[in-house]
Design a protein around this motif. Structure first.
Motif, PDB file in Angstrom:
ATOM      1  N   TYR A   1       1.042  -1.218   0.117  1.00 36.80           N
ATOM      2  CA  TYR A   1       0.046  -0.152   0.140  1.00 36.80           C
ATOM      3  C   TYR A   1       0.846   1.703   0.039  1.00 36.80           C
ATOM      4  O   TYR A   1       2.140   1.621   1.043  1.00 36.80           O
ATOM      5  N   LEU A   2       0.799   2.138  -0.556  1.00 37.99           N
ATOM      6  CA  LEU A   2       1.471   3.435  -1.251  1.00 37.99           C
ATOM      7  C   LEU A   2       0.649   4.401  -0.590  1.00 37.99           C
ATOM      8  O   LEU A   2       1.267   5.276  -0.013  1.00 37.99           O
ATOM      9  N   THR A   3      -0.323   4.815   0.132  1.00 40.75           N
ATOM     10  CA  THR A   3      -1.375   5.844   0.717  1.00 40.75           C
ATOM     11  C   THR A   3      -2.400   4.559   1.965  1.00 40.75           C
ATOM     12  O   THR A   3      -2.192   3.133   2.140  1.00 40.75           O
ATOM     13  N   ASP A   4      -2.442   5.239   3.163  1.00 41.07           N
ATOM     14  CA  ASP A   4      -3.050   4.569   3.671  1.00 41.07           C
ATOM     15  C   ASP A   4      -4.504   4.269   3.064  1.00 41.07           C
ATOM     16  O   ASP A   4      -4.931   4.804   2.315  1.00 41.07           O
ATOM     17  N   VAL A   5      -5.072   2.974   3.699  1.00 42.49           N
ATOM     18  CA  VAL A   5      -5.821   2.129   3.143  1.00 42.49           C
ATOM     19  C   VAL A   5      -6.784   1.945   3.776  1.00 42.49           C
ATOM     20  O   VAL A   5      -6.349   1.121   5.154  1.00 42.49           O
ATOM     21  N   ALA A   6      -8.235   2.235   3.497  1.00 46.90           N
ATOM     22  CA  ALA A   6      -8.983   2.065   4.979  1.00 46.90           C
ATOM     23  C   ALA A   6     -10.371   1.143   3.897  1.00 46.90           C
ATOM     24  O   ALA A   6      -9.847   0.973   2.708  1.00 46.90           O
ATOM     25  N   ALA A   7     -11.671   1.054   4.797  1.00 50.93           N
ATOM     26  CA  ALA A   7     -12.500  -0.530   3.988  1.00 50.93           C
ATOM     27  C   ALA A   7     -13.178   0.424   2.830  1.00 50.93           C
ATOM     28  O   ALA A   7     -13.221  -0.045   1.801  1.00 50.93           O
ATOM     29  N   GLU A   8     -13.276   2.192   3.146  1.00 49.77           N
ATOM     30  CA  GLU A   8     -13.750   2.611   1.724  1.00 49.77           C
ATOM     31  C   GLU A   8     -12.354   2.763   0.615  1.00 49.77           C
ATOM     32  O   GLU A   8     -13.341   3.113  -0.950  1.00 49.77           O
ATOM     33  N   ASP A   9     -11.557   2.354   1.020  1.00 44.67           N
ATOM     34  CA  ASP A   9     -10.663   2.710  -0.002  1.00 44.67           C
ATOM     35  C   ASP A   9     -10.706   1.302  -1.099  1.00 44.67           C
ATOM     36  O   ASP A   9      -9.641   1.371  -2.230  1.00 44.67           O
ATOM     37  N   GLY A  10     -11.591   0.567  -0.419  1.00 42.31           N
ATOM     38  CA  GLY A  10     -11.552  -1.114  -1.022  1.00 42.31           C
ATOM     39  C   GLY A  10     -10.559  -1.924  -0.744  1.00 42.31           C
ATOM     40  O   GLY A  10      -9.595  -2.131  -2.353  1.00 42.31           O
ATOM     41  N   PRO A  11     -10.179  -2.119  -0.095  1.00 39.26           N
ATOM     42  CA  PRO A  11      -8.323  -2.399  -0.047  1.00 39.26           C
ATOM     43  C   PRO A  11      -8.519  -4.270   0.201  1.00 39.26           C
ATOM     44  O   PRO A  11     -10.416  -4.535  -0.232  1.00 39.26           O
ATOM     45  N   LEU A  12      -7.861  -5.537  -0.002  1.00 43.39           N
ATOM     46  CA  LEU A  12      -8.524  -6.902  -0.631  1.00 43.39           C
ATOM     47  C   LEU A  12      -8.319  -7.355   0.343  1.00 43.39           C
ATOM     48  O   LEU A  12      -9.057  -7.389   1.684  1.00 43.39           O
ATOM     49  N   LYS A  13      -9.659  -8.520   0.186  1.00 39.01           N
ATOM     50  CA  LYS A  13     -10.506  -9.129   0.839  1.00 39.01           C
ATOM     51  C   LYS A  13     -10.246 -10.800   0.454  1.00 39.01           C
ATOM     52  O   LYS A  13      -9.862 -10.728  -0.277  1.00 39.01           O
ATOM     53  N   VAL A  14     -10.020 -11.323   1.569  1.00 38.93           N
ATOM     54  CA  VAL A  14      -9.233 -12.705   1.121  1.00 38.93           C
ATOM     55  C   VAL A  14      -9.975 -13.609   2.375  1.00 38.93           C
ATOM     56  O   VAL A  14     -11.236 -13.145   2.968  1.00 38.93           O
ATOM     57  N   LEU A  15     -10.346 -14.611   1.736  1.00 38.41           N
ATOM     58  CA  LEU A  15     -10.827 -16.370   2.651  1.00 38.41           C
ATOM     59  C   LEU A  15      -9.808 -16.942   2.922  1.00 38.41           C
ATOM     60  O   LEU A  15      -9.292 -17.919   2.171  1.00 38.41           O
ATOM     61  N   PRO A  16      -9.918 -16.686   3.998  1.00 36.96           N
ATOM     62  CA  PRO A  16      -8.928 -17.350   5.308  1.00 36.96           C
ATOM     63  C   PRO A  16      -8.982 -19.014   4.673  1.00 36.96           C
ATOM     64  O   PRO A  16     -10.103 -19.422   4.983  1.00 36.96           O
ATOM     65  N   GLY A  17      -7.966 -19.841   4.797  1.00 39.46           N
ATOM     66  CA  GLY A  17      -8.044 -21.316   4.038  1.00 39.46           C
ATOM     67  C   GLY A  17      -8.703 -21.955   2.938  1.00 39.46           C
ATOM     68  O   GLY A  17      -8.055 -23.135   2.568  1.00 39.46           O
ATOM     69  N   SER A  18      -9.159 -20.677   1.953  1.00 40.46           N
ATOM     70  CA  SER A  18      -9.404 -21.081   0.954  1.00 40.46           C
ATOM     71  C   SER A  18      -8.391 -21.769  -0.044  1.00 40.46           C
ATOM     72  O   SER A  18      -8.726 -21.816  -0.703  1.00 40.46           O
ATOM     73  N   GLN A  19      -6.842 -21.420   0.626  1.00 37.25           N
ATOM     74  CA  GLN A  19      -5.856 -21.911  -0.827  1.00 37.25           C
ATOM     75  C   GLN A  19      -5.984 -23.510  -0.305  1.00 37.25           C
ATOM     76  O   GLN A  19      -5.597 -24.026  -1.489  1.00 37.25           O
ATOM     77  N   GLU A  20      -6.605 -24.423   0.489  1.00 33.80           N
ATOM     78  CA  GLU A  20      -7.226 -25.269   1.138  1.00 33.80           C
ATOM     79  C   GLU A  20      -7.781 -25.769   0.352  1.00 33.80           C
ATOM     80  O   GLU A  20      -8.803 -27.407   0.047  1.00 33.80           O
TER      81      GLU A  20
END
Length: 300
Positions: free
Chosen positions: A152-171
């Motif tokens: 992140y090159l700037t501060d990223v809050a929820a309204e900035d569209g940050p990355l979201k992931v599903l934990p454990g989904s790699q399995e």
């Protein structure tokens, strides 16, 4: 390398707990890891590229431009292969981040690609959303060690569209990224996405200088940006040197397969789990934004 083999090597940057968390959950957020001076330097270089884009009318080998881009209101969605565009980006990819990659894939690390994504606030709430997808179908390898490190090159809050992931989904399963007509969409179908338990999604917001990490099988997405910031996210992808690509690199630069840490590997490690093959990228690739929005449909 198996997780226990990776963890047997002394850590370079991350703690053992962080390494174990990534290997179990398929992602990691490390806040404020990159020095402010480095972030400032990358932001200056990035601002110069955005300024230069004012003279661009259409996407090319450097820029992926959003609809509505103009000299008055530049809307760069992506700087392609930044590692090849400016030495500052390449030096950054070869430095601390390569050590982080070694902590998670093993001591022998190769570079795969880089990109710099933006999210500009838009009246169309879905214009810059990224739908649920996995990276492995874009660039399948002989194993699933490839990972992406976002900075992140700037501060990223929820309204900035940050990355979201599903934990454990790699399995979990590797999903189909084509539609019923055989066109590449670069995302899960509506039916598959509807079956995800998004209540468990981890939202990876953080201050400037934070890094996000996710495995190539991890299911991830991002919400549209609703703030005035463009949310520049510099992404660098790495792999264990024993992971060899099956297909053309969609974001290939002259640094493709550059050995950044460790030794050259003469034996490929093969994961027995099957992987989907993407379209032939050898003639070029624009961006995930274009694929998911339907701006271009690529048949297998």
């Amino acid at each position: 390398m198996q997780p226990e083999e990776i963890l047997a090597h002394p850590p370079r940057v991350l703690s053992q707990d962080q390494r174990s968390f990534y290997l179990e959950q398929g992602y990691l957020l490390v806040e404020s890891l990159i020095d402010a001076e480095v972030v400032d330097s990358l932001n200056r270089v990035t601002a110069a590229f955005v300024q230069a884009s004012r003279g661009q009318r259409e996407s090319d080998e450097i820029y992926d431009l959003a609809p509505g881009h103009s000299a008055e209101v530049p809307r760069v969605r992506r700087i392609k292969t930044p590692d090849a565009q400016d030495k500052a980006y390449w030096d950054f990819a070869c430095g601390l981040l390569a050590d982080v990659a070694a902590d998670l894939v093993g001591p022998n690390v190769t570079f795969h690609h880089s990109k710099l994504n933006f999210k500009w606030a838009d009246p169309d709430a879905t214009a810059n959303a990224v739908r649920w997808h996995q990276d492995a179908p874009f660039y399948p390898h002989t194993n699933y060690s490839p990972l992406t490190i976002g900075t992140y090159l700037t501060d990223v809050a929820a309204e900035d569209g940050p990355l979201k992931v599903l934990p454990g989904s790699q399995e979990g399963p590797l999903y189909d990224h084509y539609d019923a007509a055989g066109n590449w969409t670069g995302c899960l179908s509506d039916a598959d996405a509807a079956n995800l338990d998004i209540s468990k999604a981890a939202v990876l917001a953080g201050p400037a200088g934070s890094i996000t990490l996710h495995n190539c099988r991890t299911v991830h997405a991002s919400e549209p940006a609703r703030s005035a910031t463009a949310r520049p996210l510099l992404l660098n992808a790495y792999a264990s040197a024993d992971a060899f690509p099956y297909t053309a690199n969609p974001s290939r630069s002259h640094h493709d397969r550059a050995l950044l840490r460790g030794e050259v590997v003469r034996w490929a490690h093969h994961d027995p789990r099957p992987g989907q093959v993407p379209p032939d990228w050898s003639s070029g690739y624009s961006s995930i934004y274009a694929a998911q929005s339907g701006e271009e449909l690529v048949a297998e």
